[in-house]
Design a protein around this motif. Structure first.
Motif, PDB file in Angstrom:
ATOM      1  N   ILE A  85       0.828  -1.215   0.000  1.00 49.93           N
ATOM      2  CA  ILE A  85       0.000   0.000   0.000  1.00 49.93           C
ATOM      3  C   ILE A  85       0.861   1.265   0.000  1.00 49.93           C
ATOM      4  O   ILE A  85       0.682   2.150  -0.847  1.00 49.93           O
ATOM      5  N   LEU A  86       1.755   1.400   0.968  1.00 51.05           N
ATOM      6  CA  LEU A  86       2.566   2.623   1.048  1.00 51.05           C
ATOM      7  C   LEU A  86       3.523   2.753  -0.136  1.00 51.05           C
ATOM      8  O   LEU A  86       3.809   3.859  -0.594  1.00 51.05           O
ATOM      9  N   MET A  87       4.004   1.618  -0.641  1.00 52.08           N
ATOM     10  CA  MET A  87       4.894   1.693  -1.796  1.00 52.08           C
ATOM     11  C   MET A  87       4.154   2.246  -3.010  1.00 52.08           C
ATOM     12  O   MET A  87       4.677   3.108  -3.726  1.00 52.08           O
ATOM     13  N   VAL A  88       2.935   1.809  -3.233  1.00 54.65           N
ATOM     14  CA  VAL A  88       2.148   2.315  -4.359  1.00 54.65           C
ATOM     15  C   VAL A  88       1.847   3.797  -4.172  1.00 54.65           C
ATOM     16  O   VAL A  88       1.979   4.604  -5.113  1.00 54.65           O
ATOM     17  N   VAL A  89       1.479   4.175  -2.949  1.00 56.49           N
ATOM     18  CA  VAL A  89       1.159   5.585  -2.672  1.00 56.49           C
ATOM     19  C   VAL A  89       2.386   6.460  -2.924  1.00 56.49           C
ATOM     20  O   VAL A  89       2.303   7.502  -3.586  1.00 56.49           O
ATOM     21  N   PHE A  90       3.543   6.026  -2.412  1.00 56.95           N
ATOM     22  CA  PHE A  90       4.741   6.844  -2.576  1.00 56.95           C
ATOM     23  C   PHE A  90       5.292   6.794  -3.996  1.00 56.95           C
ATOM     24  O   PHE A  90       5.931   7.749  -4.439  1.00 56.95           O
TER      25      PHE A  90
END
Length: 128
Positions: A85-90
């Motif tokens: 999740i955070l990798m996609v967001v960032f």
């Protein structure tokens, strides 16, 4: 009559020296003309090189934004255990930052280049 005879080759050498000086002067003029003809071509290649450098800089900024965003997202995912999740967001934020940097650089370059020809036309008063 003995005084009228010159030493062999002395007058000939002076004429050769004058001929060499004249040829050297002509050659200097030709070199100067050739250099003046080729100067615009060198400035065009310099402009091309400058544009190539600018394109490389913009592409590097774009790639760096995505890479840094992806790394930060990956590190936070590892830290918090929230797998992609955070990798996609960032990654998305990094891409947005890269695009923003490219747009800003393009605007600075366009402002430095000045207005395009034809932009100084008066406003159109037609009510079509």
């Amino acid at each position: 009559m003995a005084g009228a005879v010159e030493k062999p080759g002395r007058g000939h050498r002076d004429r050769e020296t004058e001929a060499i000086k004249r040829r050297l002067h002509d050659l200097e003029g030709k070199v100067r003309d050739a250099r003046s003809r080729h100067e615009p071509a060198s400035s065009a290649s310099q402009d091309r090189g400058s544009a190539m450098g600018e394109a490389l800089k913009l592409s590097t900024e774009m790639i760096a934004g995505v890479a840094v965003g992806g790394f930060i997202g990956w590190a936070l995912d590892r830290l918090f255990g929230t797998a992609p999740i955070l990798m996609v967001v960032f990654l998305i934020l990094g891409a947005a930052a890269g695009i923003l940097n490219v747009v800003r650089s393009a605007q600075r370059r366009q402002a430095a280049a000045g207005p395009l020809p034809g932009n100084d036309l008066p406003a159109d008063d037609d009510d079509d």
